[in-house]
Design a protein around this motif. Structure first.
Motif, PDB file in Angstrom:
ATOM      1  N   GLY A 385       0.810  -1.215   0.000  1.00 49.81           N
ATOM      2  CA  GLY A 385       0.000   0.000   0.000  1.00 49.81           C
ATOM      3  C   GLY A 385       0.842   1.263   0.000  1.00 49.81           C
ATOM      4  O   GLY A 385       0.602   2.190  -0.783  1.00 49.81           O
ATOM      5  N   THR A 386       1.837   1.332   0.886  1.00 54.45           N
ATOM      6  CA  THR A 386       2.669   2.542   0.957  1.00 54.45           C
ATOM      7  C   THR A 386       3.531   2.696  -0.295  1.00 54.45           C
ATOM      8  O   THR A 386       3.734   3.807  -0.786  1.00 54.45           O
ATOM      9  N   THR A 387       4.034   1.574  -0.810  1.00 55.23           N
ATOM     10  CA  THR A 387       4.815   1.647  -2.056  1.00 55.23           C
ATOM     11  C   THR A 387       3.949   2.108  -3.216  1.00 55.23           C
ATOM     12  O   THR A 387       4.366   2.929  -4.042  1.00 55.23           O
ATOM     13  N   ALA A 388       2.718   1.598  -3.274  1.00 57.76           N
ATOM     14  CA  ALA A 388       1.804   2.003  -4.348  1.00 57.76           C
ATOM     15  C   ALA A 388       1.498   3.486  -4.269  1.00 57.76           C
ATOM     16  O   ALA A 388       1.384   4.168  -5.301  1.00 57.76           O
ATOM     17  N   ILE A 389       1.355   4.002  -3.035  1.00 54.66           N
ATOM     18  CA  ILE A 389       1.108   5.443  -2.885  1.00 54.66           C
ATOM     19  C   ILE A 389       2.253   6.236  -3.502  1.00 54.66           C
ATOM     20  O   ILE A 389       2.042   7.218  -4.217  1.00 54.66           O
ATOM     21  N   GLY A 390       3.485   5.786  -3.215  1.00 55.60           N
ATOM     22  CA  GLY A 390       4.636   6.472  -3.797  1.00 55.60           C
ATOM     23  C   GLY A 390       4.630   6.448  -5.307  1.00 55.60           C
ATOM     24  O   GLY A 390       4.999   7.424  -5.964  1.00 55.60           O
TER      25      GLY A 390
END
Length: 886
Positions: A385-390
């Motif tokens: 999730g956090t990587t996708a946000i980036g």
């Protein structure tokens, strides 16, 4: 980490059901893979057109499209630079090659030869400066006796007899003709090369005039090929047709004609070929290295196979999503596959290593699978999730390639994670992997102890490490303003390809440089006035427009041309063809006798050396002729005659044709020339040439700024390069800021702990800072290619930070050494697999790919330093109330 009991229950139920029905799960997945594969094959294509990847709606792109619409014949072209030993051969080869290509309607839309047409052949002398034309007139006057006589004796005997008479005349008058030593020197060189197995031609144009506008050894052909954008190299078939035509114009007994392919299309084709080769080699290297790393990490062939199969299935589903979401991949967004390999394999590594740890506790295969699924899923889901946000933060940018890359790579993370959590458990269930004890410490490879040793060193020196990191951060902040950006796409390409070599050679000549600016003006009078003002700018060397095809001082030039015509006294406009001389030996022998008389009387050292060398070559010519068998002497003499006199008829015919020059008005300019300077809609084109080398960034900025002060809508390559780079850098700065802030907010909302959020984000920011500083120290500028490394590194760094903080928080409760856990080993091996996926790129001949591989490798190094050294040290200092037993 907060994860609801309901979610844990769902994962547990799924795990129980899947391990009881593994074949059914694989059957369902197999059907899905088959459908996804055929959908991808039918709907996904690659578009290699890079014209509008950056800021398609920006003013500079609109100006470029306006230029392209007004003068479409100048866009998407292949430039052929024809190069040969003599101007005459270059012109002949250019004409022949142009005719062959023009006849090939299957591969080419149009063929245009800028300086070789009836208009310039007739009126070329009018475009010379008065001084050059006067020099030519004087030369023709001095050469008239020689030319008049050779036109009557167009064979070797006549040529050598004329030289003989010239020596006799010089001996009688006590003075040599001013051009005789130069002529004799060139004749000697041609004879030497011809008799020693080489091919040479004596250029009569160069003997007659020194004007570069006449004696250029380069010809130019502008070709508009037909493209097939379904292929990786859209112009490949057209370029192959050019190579075939070039082979067809080569003559065995003449010097080689070299044809360089460059221009926009040539550069793009070489880049695509280089990228394909470099990427394939790097991919092969990566697969082998990743395979080795997985075998070392798992110590199991079955788990390695399961990981690779899971990764392959994930790639198929990701391809189907790409087909549905964008339909076409561009040269940037195609990199989402590489990012999936790097990040997707990490999910499998975490799962498999945790599974091995569970097996080592003798809890049973099914329980080990279910326990692994429920324990790893929360952190992996948060990482995805956090990587996708980036990655999603790049969707709104004006860099279309990276915008699509963000969408595809971000979504593909969830696809890869879903496939991993679905397929990997059932594959592990079916594989004959037995429960095993933990390996003895002596049997563990030394590489596995590296993270542990680093961590122990880190925790014993937490304060000094923190101070050192602070110092490095200050130094890096000092270096940040020195980060270079490379605006020029040419510098990304393989410098050894012919298109790049030719392009750089063209930029070295002010007359041929493609790095020019273009201004469009609607009114003729306004165009003339603007051209005059542009020509006065300090950074401008010259300007060209339609009005320059109406030469100045025509009356004076026509008078000089008429004077040359009368001086030559030729009755016709066609120079006689060469006649084959069956026996020039007597003329050569007589010339040698004359040289024997002349040489003792020659006092000038230079002339003595030139004439002595000439005598030696003539003697060698006689010996070579005598040594050959009788049937082959004729062909040998024919080769010598071609070398010495072969270009004379062409040079003289060109000169005689130019004597028919007449006064030129704008209405006399042929349509194929006029349409390149005056559009159908009435736009006048002004081309502006720089005074300085635009490879220097300051010179480029000065040139663009100067021109834009008079015409803000100027366009062409320098502005496209400059504005594109500014747009890309600006988009990335904005997107990375948004990504960092968003990731921090998401982390804080999930963990409900400011300390944890800062611990995750701080090393990530430091790694980015150190990476940028490293590019300064390694002299690696940020360019269109390696800038896409930043979102990939951002995602990888967030993943590691989440895993590390989670383990640091729970290491005491679990009563284990953090760096002997599966999580630590997974991060370590994940870093190795990711870096190996890109490290091979650093050795690519394609400079853009190489710089991307280098930046990513450097970035992963700093991320691992941040994960295994900086973060534990900071944690020990910050988490004072908690033991950090690592």
């Amino acid at each position: 980490m907060s994860f609801t009991s309901h979610s844990q229950d769902l994962l547990s139920r799924w795990g129980n059901w899947s391990v009881k029905n593994p074949l059914l799960v694989l059957l369902i997945v197999s059907v899905g893979v088959i459908l996804a594969y055929f959908y991808t094959a039918k709907h996904l294509s690659i578009n290699t057109d890079t014209t509008e990847l950056v800021a398609p709606d920006a003013p500079f792109q609109q100006n470029s499209r306006k230029f392209e619409k007004a003068f479409p014949q100048d866009m998407r072209t292949l430039l052929l630079v024809v190069e040969s030993a003599t101007p005459e051969l270059a012109k002949s080869a250019t004409q022949r090659l142009g005719r062959l290509l023009e006849a090939d309607k299957a591969h080419f839309e149009s063929v245009y030869t800028p300086n070789d047409n009836g208009f310039f052949r007739k009126n070329g002398l009018l475009f010379l400066d008065i001084a050059d034309l006067q020099d030519l007139s004087s030369t023709m006057s001095e050469a008239q006796p020689f030319i008049g006589r050779i036109s009557q004796e167009t064979h070797l005997s006549g040529f050598f007899s004329i030289l003989d008479d010239a020596f006799v005349s010089s001996d009688e008058n006590g003075k040599l003709p001013v051009d005789l030593p130069a002529l004799i020197s060139k004749v000697s060189l041609v004879l030497h090369q011809t008799m020693n197995g080489g091919t040479a031609l004596l250029s009569w144009e160069e003997l007659i005039t020194s004007s570069k506008k006449i004696t250029t050894k380069n010809g130019f052909i502008v070709v508009r090929p037909k493209f097939d954008y379904a292929q990786i190299r859209p112009a490949e078939e057209a370029i192959n047709a050019v190579h075939k035509a070039v082979a067809g114009i080569q003559e065995a007994d003449l010097p080689e004609v070299k044809v360089w392919l460059s221009g926009e299309v040539g550069l793009e084709d070489d880049e695509l070929a280089g990228m394909s080769t470099g990427t394939f080699n790097a991919s092969l290297f990566s697969v082998v290295v990743v395979l080795g790393i997985l075998l070392v990490a798992y110590r199991s062939v079955f788990l390695t196979i399961a990981t690779l199969v899971t990764l392959a299935l994930g790639m198929v589903f990701c391809g189907a999503f790409a087909a549905a979401a964008v339909g076409e991949l561009n040269l940037i967004s195609v990199a989402f596959a590489v990012s999936n390999i790097g990040l997707g394999v990490e999910y499998a590594i975490h799962f498999c290593l945790r599974y091995r740890d569970n097996l080592a506790r003798h809890i049973g295969k099914d329980r080990a699978i279910i326990g692994t699924l429920t324990s790893t899923s929360p952190s992996l889901l948060l990482c995805a999730g956090t990587t996708a946000i980036g990655l999603y933060a790049f969707i709104p940018t004006d860099y279309q390639g990276v915008s699509e890359l963000g969408l595809l790579a971000g979504t593909s993370l969830f696809i890869c994670l879903l496939v991993t959590l679905t397929v990997l458990p059932v594959m592990v269930k079916l594989m004959p992997l037995k429960t095993a004890d933990k390996p003895d410490a002596r049997q563990v490879l030394q590489i596995e102890h590296l993270p542990e040793k680093l961590a122990l060193l880190t925790l014993h020196h937490a304060k000094p490490i923190a101070l050192m990191v602070a110092l490095l951060a200050v130094v890096s902040l000092f270096l940040m303003p020195q980060v270079e950006t490379d605006f020029n796409p040419i510098n990304l390409r393989d410098p050894n390809t012919e298109s790049v070599i030719a392009f750089k050679a063209l930029t070295q000549d002010k007359e041929t440089t493609p790095m020019t600016l273009t201004v469009l003006v609607k009114d003729a009078e306004k165009a003339k006035a603007l051209q005059q003002r542009l020509g006065k700018l300090a950074s401008v060397d010259k300007t060209i427009s339609l009005f320059d095809f109406q030469p100045g001082d025509q009356e004076e030039k026509l008078a000089l041309i008429e004077e040359m015509d009368l001086t030559m006294g030729m009755q016709t406009r066609e120079f006689p063809a060469l006649n084959m001389d069956n026996n020039p030996i007597p003329a050569i022998q007589h010339l040698l006798k004359t040289l024997d008389i002349i040489l003792p009387k020659t006092s000038n050292p230079h002339e003595l050396d030139v004439f002595s060398a000439f005598k030696s070559e003539l003697q060698g010519l006689l010996r070579e002729h005598e040594a050959r068998l009788q049937p082959y002497r004729h062909s040998f003499l024919a080769k010598v005659q071609t070398a010495l006199l072969g270009t004379l008829p062409q040079a003289m015919n060109g000169m005689l044709a130019s004597f028919d020059a007449a006064e030129i008005t704008l209405d006399d300019i042929p349509p194929d020339i006029k349409e390149r300077w005056l559009s159908k809609e009435g736009w006048y084109r002004i081309q502006i040439f720089p005074r300085q080398d635009l490879n220097d960034l300051d010179n480029l900025e000065h040139f663009i700024t100067d021109v834009q002060t008079l015409e803000p809508d100027a366009t062409d390559l320098p502005i496209l390069y400059w504005e594109s780079m500014k747009a890309v850098v600006g988009a990335f700065e904005e997107a990375i800021t948004i990504a960092l802030v968003t990731i921090a907010l998401v982390l804080f909302s999930i963990r409900r702990n400011l300390t944890d959020t800062l611990l995750i984000m701080t090393p990530l920011v430091l790694a980015g800072l150190f990476t940028m500083a490293s590019t300064v120290l390694t002299h690696t500028p940020i360019n269109f290619a390696n800038i896409i490394a930043l979102p990939l590194l951002l995602g990888f760094g967030v993943d590691n930070g989440i895993h590390m903080v989670e383990k640091l928080r729970h290491s005491v409760a679990e009563e284990q050494n953090m760096y002997q856990s599966s999580t630590a080993r997974a991060m370590f091996y994940g870093a190795l697999t990711t870096s190996s996926s890109f490290a091979g790129l650093a050795f690519s001949s394609h400079q853009g790919i190489a710089s991307m591989g280098l930046v990513i490798t450097i970035g992963i190094f700093w991320i691992m330093v941040s994960t295994f050294i900086i973060l534990p040290a900071f944690s020990k200092l910050v988490l004072k109330n908690n033991k950090v037993n690592v």
